[in-house]
Design an enzyme around this catalytic site. Structure first.
Site, PDB file in Angstrom:
ATOM      1  N   GLU A 119       5.694   5.881  -3.650  1.00 40.72           N
ATOM      2  CA  GLU A 119       5.894   7.308  -3.926  1.00 40.72           C
ATOM      3  C   GLU A 119       7.367   7.687  -3.783  1.00 40.72           C
ATOM      4  O   GLU A 119       8.014   7.339  -2.803  1.00 40.72           O
ATOM      5  CB  GLU A 119       5.038   8.124  -2.958  1.00 40.72           C
ATOM      6  CG  GLU A 119       5.103   9.624  -3.188  1.00 40.72           C
ATOM      7  CD  GLU A 119       4.236  10.394  -2.206  1.00 40.72           C
ATOM      8  OE1 GLU A 119       4.045  11.605  -2.417  1.00 40.72           O
ATOM      9  OE2 GLU A 119       3.739   9.783  -1.232  1.00 40.72           O
ATOM     10  N   LYS A 153       0.854  14.707  -9.953  1.00 37.03           N
ATOM     11  CA  LYS A 153      -0.134  14.839  -8.879  1.00 37.03           C
ATOM     12  C   LYS A 153      -0.847  16.188  -8.952  1.00 37.03           C
ATOM     13  O   LYS A 153      -0.229  17.239  -9.116  1.00 37.03           O
ATOM     14  CB  LYS A 153       0.571  14.680  -7.524  1.00 37.03           C
ATOM     15  CG  LYS A 153      -0.372  14.634  -6.333  1.00 37.03           C
ATOM     16  CD  LYS A 153       0.399  14.405  -5.041  1.00 37.03           C
ATOM     17  CE  LYS A 153      -0.538  14.327  -3.847  1.00 37.03           C
ATOM     18  NZ  LYS A 153       0.196  14.133  -2.571  1.00 37.03           N
ATOM     19  N   CYS A 175      -0.816   9.383  -3.022  1.00 39.06           N
ATOM     20  CA  CYS A 175      -0.937   9.717  -1.606  1.00 39.06           C
ATOM     21  C   CYS A 175      -2.294  10.323  -1.269  1.00 39.06           C
ATOM     22  O   CYS A 175      -3.316   9.676  -1.286  1.00 39.06           O
ATOM     23  CB  CYS A 175       0.213  10.629  -1.197  1.00 39.06           C
ATOM     24  SG  CYS A 175       0.328  10.924   0.588  1.00 39.06           S
TER      25      CYS A 175
END
Length: 508
Positions: free
Chosen positions: A272, A334, A386
């Site tokens: 990330e 995301k 995540c």
């Protein structure tokens, strides 16, 4: 009702037992993985709350939640204190408020359970697992959701693992919670000398547990015959310099150096925000990566994205992942953002109050729904960034269009705590639910290859700068859980709640 000694005990005894029962569920999860404590914890909760009047049940549920979250999400304190530039007293207060707030869901669930079950032991026992799963589901979406510490996650290494691709993590939790009710039911029925009924309860419960290993032998998806070569780079970049412009070049040099011997791998994974600048500024580094890659190789990396949003009618930032390479395509933004870490609720009020509300890169916007998978040659990669890997139905739905799962994270926020271990375990459960390999890349651990049965085949220890290499397989076909999601389990929960009532099951 069975002769329950707690019926005559002071309420503080019940409260203490519920705190212990809630905390013991943390031990079922990583890094301890004592899955067998799950049904014992549930049985202790049922044993404690069965004699309680409805007016005491909200507090009982809240204390159970405090025990669970107060022990299971201690890593939040590290994020607030060490990386949020917040004093210890304020960090403790914020942590306590978070735990107390999430525990309210369990308080309301227990109160609801008391209202439904009234004074019928049978109704209470049947309703308990249904209400527990309902509470889990509600906190998975309420206020963006906190789908953490699901009891079923422990069984990625337990005997109920085979249920994951069939019923998902909520289905496993339902079985574990139902087993807790069954243990109390056996105690109750033996006291009432109803041995036949006790035998039926024991047989049904045992059948569910025995079915798990049998189901786990089924190969729900088809793996490709030829493997793909894979490498993941774990840079172990200190969180304190992650967004410091003075260290930008050093971070890129680290990842380019780690990749030096692996440019010809089929798939290469950086974690990330491994490129800690937006794509509109990162053109030269992206071009350099593309020029280094071998024919047919794809590098997947996290990178912040700055673009115009039609939905917001303004330019906005996204936490994103992109595929780079001659035969690569795709960018994913995301969708499940972390409150305060990636966006600040009530931003106009909270910004500037304390350091925790001004974390670097805490102004991301949510990406659009139904994004296409990333493409690495003929392989379609379903991305999860995540926190997103914690959402079972979200991952299962997205995975329908992909052959392999890929997740990137920066667990440096959690330090040397139980958080990264729990995070890895959830990623393993998503692989098991979908029957697909999971490629996991992190900044400082745990970077891992997870096979379609949820087992780690390769990993890099935490807090090491290293490269992980291995072989991975794309998959085709869908597991039952990918087809249905959690809806069959939730439908069963709804049926139990609607039909298990006074007119269906009398008091005795």
């Amino acid at each position: 009702m069975a002769n329950n000694p707690l019926a005559r005990s002071p309420l503080w005894v019940s409260g203490l037992l519920l705190l212990v029962a809630g905390a013991s569920q943390t031990l079922t999860l990583s890094p301890w993985e004592w899955w067998w404590l799950g049904p014992i914890s549930m049985a202790l909760i049922v044993f404690t709350i069965m004699p309680l009047a409805t007016r005491h049940l909200f507090l009982a549920g809240w204390l159970t939640g405090v025990g669970l979250y107060g022990s299971g999400v201690t890593w939040i304190y590290i994020s607030i204190s060490e990386h949020g530039n917040t004093s210890t007293p304020i960090a403790v207060i914020l942590m306590a408020l978070f735990v107390a707030g999430v525990a309210i869901v369990h308080g309301l669930a227990f109160w609801f359970w008391g209202k439904l079950g009234k004074d019928s032991p049978a109704r209470r026992l049947i309703l308990f697992p249904a209400v527990w799963v309902l509470a889990d589901w509600v906190r998975g979406w309420l206020l963006t959701g906190f789908p953490w510490l699901y009891l079923g996650t422990a069984h990625v290494d337990g005997p109920l693992a085979g249920w994951a691709p069939v019923a998902g993590v909520h289905g496993i939790t339902l079985i574990v919670a139902g087993s807790g009710s069954a243990l109390y039911a056996l105690y109750w029925l033996f006291q009432a000398r109803r041995r036949t009924s006790a035998g039926v309860v024991a047989a049904l419960t045992l059948a569910l547990w025995l079915a798990g290993p049998a189901l786990n032998r089924i190969q729900w998806t088809d793996l490709a015959e030829e493997p793909l070569s894979f490498a993941a780079m774990q840079g172990n970049i200190p969180q304190q310099i992650k967004w410091d412009p003075d260290f930008l070049r050093d971070q890129l040099v680290v990842y380019l150096g780690l990749t030096e011997d692996d440019w010809n791998r089929d798939i290469i994974l950086w974690p990330e925000t491994a490129i800690p600048i937006t794509q509109d500024q990162a053109g030269p580094i992206i071009e350099h990566i593309a020029s280094e890659l071998g024919a047919g190789s794809t590098l997947v990396t996290g990178i912040p994205w700055y673009t115009f949003s039609d939905r917001r009618e303004d330019y906005t930032f996204h936490n994103s992942i992109m595929a780079i390479g001659e035969d690569a395509e795709g960018v994913y933004h995301k969708q499940k953002l972390v409150p305060f870490g990636e966006y600040v609720p009530l931003e106009n009020w909270l910004r500037g109050l304390i350091g925790f509300f001004d974390l670097p890169m805490s102004s991301f916007s949510r990406g659009p729904a139904y994004q296409a998978p990333l493409e690495a040659g003929d392989t379609k990669l379903t991305p999860a960034i995540c926190y997103e890997v914690a959402y079972p139905d979200f991952v299962a739905f997205s995975a329908r269009r992909g052959n392999m799962l890929v997740t990137i994270s920066n667990d440096g926020w959690f330090g040397d705590s139980i958080g990264p271990h729990q995070h890895l375990q959830m990623a393993r459960m998503r692989a098991l639910e979908t029957g697909r390999y999971m490629l996991r890349g992190t900044n400082n651990g745990v970077t891992a290859i997870i096979d379609e049965k949820g087992q780690v085949t390769e990993r890099i220890p935490q807090f090491e700068r290293a490269v992980m290499r291995g072989e991975v397989y794309s998959a085709s076909g869908l597991t039952p859980f990918m087809n249905t999601g959690s809806w069959p389990v939730l439908t069963l929960v709804a049926i139990l709640i609607v039909f298990v009532r006074v007119r269906v099951i009398p008091r005795n």
